[in-house]
Scaffold this active site. Structure first.
Site, short mmCIF file in Angstrom:
data_model
loop_
_atom_site.label_atom_id
_atom_site.label_comp_id
_atom_site.label_asym_id
_atom_site.label_seq_id
_atom_site.Cartn_x
_atom_site.Cartn_y
_atom_site.Cartn_z
N CYS A 194 0.84 -1.20 0.00
CA CYS A 194 0.00 0.00 0.00
C CYS A 194 0.87 1.26 0.00
CB CYS A 194 -0.93 -0.02 1.22
SG CYS A 194 -2.12 1.34 1.25
N CYS A 195 1.92 1.27 0.84
CA CYS A 195 2.83 2.42 0.88
C CYS A 195 3.53 2.60 -0.46
CB CYS A 195 3.86 2.26 1.99
SG CYS A 195 3.27 2.70 3.64
N CYS A 224 -1.13 8.77 6.87
CA CYS A 224 -2.49 8.43 6.46
C CYS A 224 -3.36 8.22 7.70
CB CYS A 224 -2.47 7.17 5.60
SG CYS A 224 -1.64 7.41 4.01
N CYS A 234 -3.40 4.82 9.53
CA CYS A 234 -2.09 4.36 9.98
C CYS A 234 -1.44 5.32 10.97
CB CYS A 234 -1.17 4.15 8.77
SG CYS A 234 -1.82 2.92 7.63
N CYS A 286 8.40 4.07 7.75
CA CYS A 286 7.81 3.83 6.44
C CYS A 286 8.87 3.45 5.42
CB CYS A 286 7.05 5.05 5.94
SG CYS A 286 8.09 6.42 5.42
S1 SF4 Z 1 0.52 4.87 5.52
FE1 SF4 Z 1 -1.10 3.28 5.51
S2 SF4 Z 1 -2.77 3.98 4.12
FE2 SF4 Z 1 -0.92 5.28 3.80
S3 SF4 Z 1 0.09 4.38 2.08
FE3 SF4 Z 1 1.05 3.45 3.88
S4 SF4 Z 1 -0.18 1.60 4.38
FE4 SF4 Z 1 -1.34 2.83 2.87
#
Ligand code: SF4
Length: 235
Positions: free
Chosen positions: A111-112, A194, A197, A223
């Site tokens: 997702c990231c 986000c 998160c 991240c």
């Molecule tokens: S912080 Fe969470 S919602 Fe945002 S991109 Fe990463 S996994 Fe996806």
């Protein structure tokens, strides 16, 4: 703690050096956290030609959109917003659901990659250098970071003008200069990404435990965008 003017001057000088050296091939990647709004104020005063870019992952809290527009209005800056590739998001959600990040570390990284890293790569394409708002004391993984680095992951020179600033100095700068900031900080969110998160923390918790807390026993995760080159994720 009041921030010393010499620290502000050093950060301003580094911004000017970066701007003079790289001109239009330099961007500030802004997430509108406390450090980044302080950086916007510094850029507007000392190096206003620096291009500001940001990522709209599609999952940001409303408070982040509010501070984006507050900065846009106060500083009259051109802030370029990058979005994820729509077809990649559609495919990911069709295969794994909207909340895939809670299922596994791999899903969270996927997702990231789709919502953050790939759009950031687009934002940095064609550039020679970028500016970040990271501070050394934010995480163990940032202890070895310097004010100017070679970013092997993105293949760019990387400037970290606030690397020596403390959290208290950052907030002193924000308040002294009437800088707009994300309202979630007042609800004990030290780090805001986000919406699904990010969370508030309690007294004594590591500030990074406000992000991806479900992934590790100690509740602290990165991240990957600002980890050391050897720890960077592949995407
Ligand atoms: S912080 Fe969470 S919602 Fe945002 S991109 Fe990463 S996994 Fe996806």
């Amino acid at each position: 703690m009041t921030i010393d003017q010499s620290k502000i001057d050093a950060s301003a000088a580094l911004l000017q050096q970066a701007s003079d050296t790289y001109g239009a091939e330099l961007v500030f990647a802004c997430s509108f956290g406390a450090e980044d709004v302080a950086m916007i104020d510094l850029i507007s005063k000392h190096a206003p030609s620096i291009q500001i870019v940001t990522l709209d992952t599609g999952r940001l809290p409303q408070a982040t959109y509010d501070v984006m527009d507050a900065c846009r209005e106060k500083y009259a800056l051109d802030i370029k917003v990058y979005f994820p590739d729509a077809s990649e998001v559609e495919e990911m959600v069709r295969e794994s659901g909207l909340n895939l990040f809670y299922k596994s570390v791999e899903s969270r990284k996927q997702c990231c990659a789709v919502r953050k890293i790939k759009p950031l790569k687009r934002a940095l394409a064609g550039q020679k250098a970028w500016i970040t708002g990271v501070r050394r004391e934010q995480a163990d993984s940032r202890q070895d970071m310097a004010a100017i680095e070679d970013d092997a992951f993105f293949g760019l020179k990387k400037f970290n003008p606030l690397i020596e600033w403390t959290e208290a100095e950052t907030w002193d700068y924000i308040r002294s200069n009437d800088v707009p900031y994300n309202a979630l900080h007042d609800q004990h969110y030290p780090s805001i990404g986000c919406e699904p998160c990010s969370r508030s923390i309690t007294v004594g918790e590591d500030p990074r435990s406000g992000r991806w807390w479900w992934e590790r026993e100690d509740g602290v995760a990165e991240c990957g965008l600002h980890a050391s080159p050897l720890k960077q994720p592949k995407s």
